[in-house]
Design an enzyme around this catalytic site. Structure first.
Site, PDB file in Angstrom:
ATOM      1  N   TYR A   1       0.699  -1.551   0.369  1.00 22.80           N
ATOM      2  CA  TYR A   1      -0.185   0.108   0.353  1.00 22.80           C
ATOM      3  C   TYR A   1       0.350   1.324   0.197  1.00 22.80           C
ATOM      4  CZ  TYR A   1       0.758   0.909   4.539  1.00 22.80           C
ATOM      5  OH  TYR A   1       1.464   1.315   6.610  1.00 22.80           O
TER       6      TYR A   1
ATOM      7  N   ARG B   1       8.265   3.787  -4.515  1.00 24.66           N
ATOM      8  CA  ARG B   1       8.286   2.877  -3.889  1.00 24.66           C
ATOM      9  C   ARG B   1       7.237   1.763  -3.752  1.00 24.66           C
ATOM     10  NH1 ARG B   1       7.647   5.753   2.406  1.00 24.66           N
ATOM     11  NH2 ARG B   1       5.222   5.879   1.705  1.00 24.66           N
TER      12      ARG B   1
ATOM     13  N   ARG C   1      -8.146 -20.144  -1.272  1.00 22.99           N
ATOM     14  CA  ARG C   1      -6.899 -20.479  -0.246  1.00 22.99           C
ATOM     15  C   ARG C   1      -5.752 -20.864  -0.276  1.00 22.99           C
ATOM     16  NH1 ARG C   1      -4.931 -21.405   4.539  1.00 22.99           N
ATOM     17  NH2 ARG C   1      -4.160 -19.785   5.481  1.00 22.99           N
TER      18      ARG C   1
ATOM     19  N   HIS D   1      -1.576 -21.439  -0.387  1.00 22.47           N
ATOM     20  CA  HIS D   1      -0.111 -19.878   0.082  1.00 22.47           C
ATOM     21  C   HIS D   1       0.844 -20.035  -0.983  1.00 22.47           C
ATOM     22  CE1 HIS D   1      -0.769 -21.235   3.773  1.00 22.47           C
ATOM     23  NE2 HIS D   1      -0.324 -20.330   4.691  1.00 22.47           N
TER      24      HIS D   1
ATOM     25  N   LYS E   1       6.223  -1.809   1.984  1.00 23.44           N
ATOM     26  CA  LYS E   1       5.453  -1.683   2.493  1.00 23.44           C
ATOM     27  C   LYS E   1       4.035  -2.334   2.124  1.00 23.44           C
ATOM     28  CE  LYS E   1       3.222   2.698   2.963  1.00 23.44           C
ATOM     29  NZ  LYS E   1       3.360   2.678   4.560  1.00 23.44           N
TER      30      LYS E   1
ATOM     31  N   GLU F   1      11.664   2.592  13.888  1.00 22.42           N
ATOM     32  CA  GLU F   1      11.001   3.572  13.775  1.00 22.42           C
ATOM     33  C   GLU F   1       9.189   3.711  14.124  1.00 22.42           C
ATOM     34  OE1 GLU F   1       9.934   2.496   9.743  1.00 22.42           O
ATOM     35  OE2 GLU F   1       9.990   0.840  10.239  1.00 22.42           O
TER      36      GLU F   1
ATOM     37  N   LEU G   1      11.133   1.300   6.963  1.00 23.05           N
ATOM     38  CA  LEU G   1      10.477   1.816   5.825  1.00 23.05           C
ATOM     39  C   LEU G   1      11.064   3.258   5.630  1.00 23.05           C
ATOM     40  CD1 LEU G   1       8.109   1.358   4.428  1.00 23.05           C
ATOM     41  CD2 LEU G   1       6.854   3.050   5.167  1.00 23.05           C
TER      42      LEU G   1
END
Ligand code: PDD
Length: 284
Positions: free
Chosen positions: A33, A52, A100, A102, A148, A181, A206
């Site tokens: 995101y 990014r 579903r 993996h 991210k 962070e 990040l």
């Protein structure tokens, strides 16, 4: 004006916007995101955020949902349809919908959703004038914090602990006692000697876009900087502490755990850097 979201090619009312229960973001946190500041109707550091985003996608071997230019057009349209002057746009890409299992699905198309939200500049300014409290917590995240990813459970737990203790943010401390962070912000100190210090980018944090822009502003203004890790002890005994992110800009910190920083009011350097960052946003 009612809120509009973007979901896989359609602009839909925010209150009914939804994705399938077998979206891999929902089942595996298999997604990435971005949060981009909107200031005076314009996106701040749009290119940096998109760079990014593409890096996060590459690192997770995920396809982009569309090319960069059309994506920018959708972002502008989401901002326009929501009539946002100041706020944020949230953009999320997942590996898509598949039964579903993996391993990566063979045929799923990446899913893209966007929302936009208004933020009050007055509220942000008031918060910055008072300064915020921070707590410290152990950093229990994985070792690819440079991506991210929407997998934010440790960040959620850290922020919740901060909230329960009346704090605004939790700074995370690694196994060596060094600050990594915040749960959704980058951490900075000003030493007793007046040097601005923040941790260099690596897999441990990040690479904040606000952090990057502020570093360029520091250079332009010839402000002394040390790019290095700092310990929890150094944090607590710093002359000033502040944090940065797309939602907080430059936010002075006046208390860490039980320790008052400086005289308990936002420090001179932190205030100066907030003003410099605001000017940078105004001039974009
Ligand atoms: N968070 N570190 C972490 C762990 C973050 O989640 C963020 C951003 C930052 C600051 O990055 P930037 O300056 O690019 O916003 C640092 C966003 C705002 C969020 O999760 O809401």
């Amino acid at each position: 004006m009612s809120r509009i979201a973007y979901v896989n090619g359609q602009y839909v009312p925010h209150r009914t916007a939804s994705v399938h229960i077998e979206d891999r973001g929902y089942q595996f946190a298999d997604g990435v995101y971005e949060v981009v500041t909107i200031f005076n109707n314009r996106m701040i550091d749009e290119e940096g955020h998109l760079d990014r985003l593409w890096r996060s996608l590459d690192e997770l071997k995920m396809d982009a949902p569309m090319k960069r230019e059309p994506l920018k057009m959708v972002m502008r349209e989401v901002i326009r349809r929501n009539g946002i002057e100041n706020g944020i746009i949230y953009l999320q890409v997942t590996r898509g919908v598949a039964p579903r299992d993996h391993p990566f699905p063979k045929h799923a198309a990446p899913a893209l959703v966007m929302t936009a939200k208004r933020l009050s500049m007055e509220k942000s300014q008031k918060t910055a004038e008072a300064g915020v409290n921070v707590i410290t917590v152990p950093d229990i995240r994985w070792t690819r914090r440079d991506i991210k990813s929407v997998s934010l459970l440790p960040n959620v737990l850290a922020k919740q602990e901060a909230k329960e203790k009346g704090a605004y943010e939790a700074f995370q401390i690694d196994e060596d006692g060094m600050v990594t962070e915040g749960s959704s912000t980058n951490a900075w100190i000003v030493t007793q000697e007046g040097k601005v210090v923040t941790r260099p980018t690596s897999n441990s944090i990040l690479a904040g876009i606000t952090r990057g822009s502020l570093l360029r502003e520091l250079e332009k203004h010839n402000i002394d900087l040390e790019l290095r890790s700092f310990s929890k002890e150094e944090l607590i005994s710093a002359r000033e502490v502040f944090l940065t992110s797309s939602t907080t800009y430059v936010m002075p910190v006046v208390k860490v755990d039980d320790k008052i920083i400086g005289n308990g009011h936002p420090g001179i350097v932190s205030q100066q850097l907030r003003a410099i960052y605001e000017k940078f946003m105004q001039e974009i």
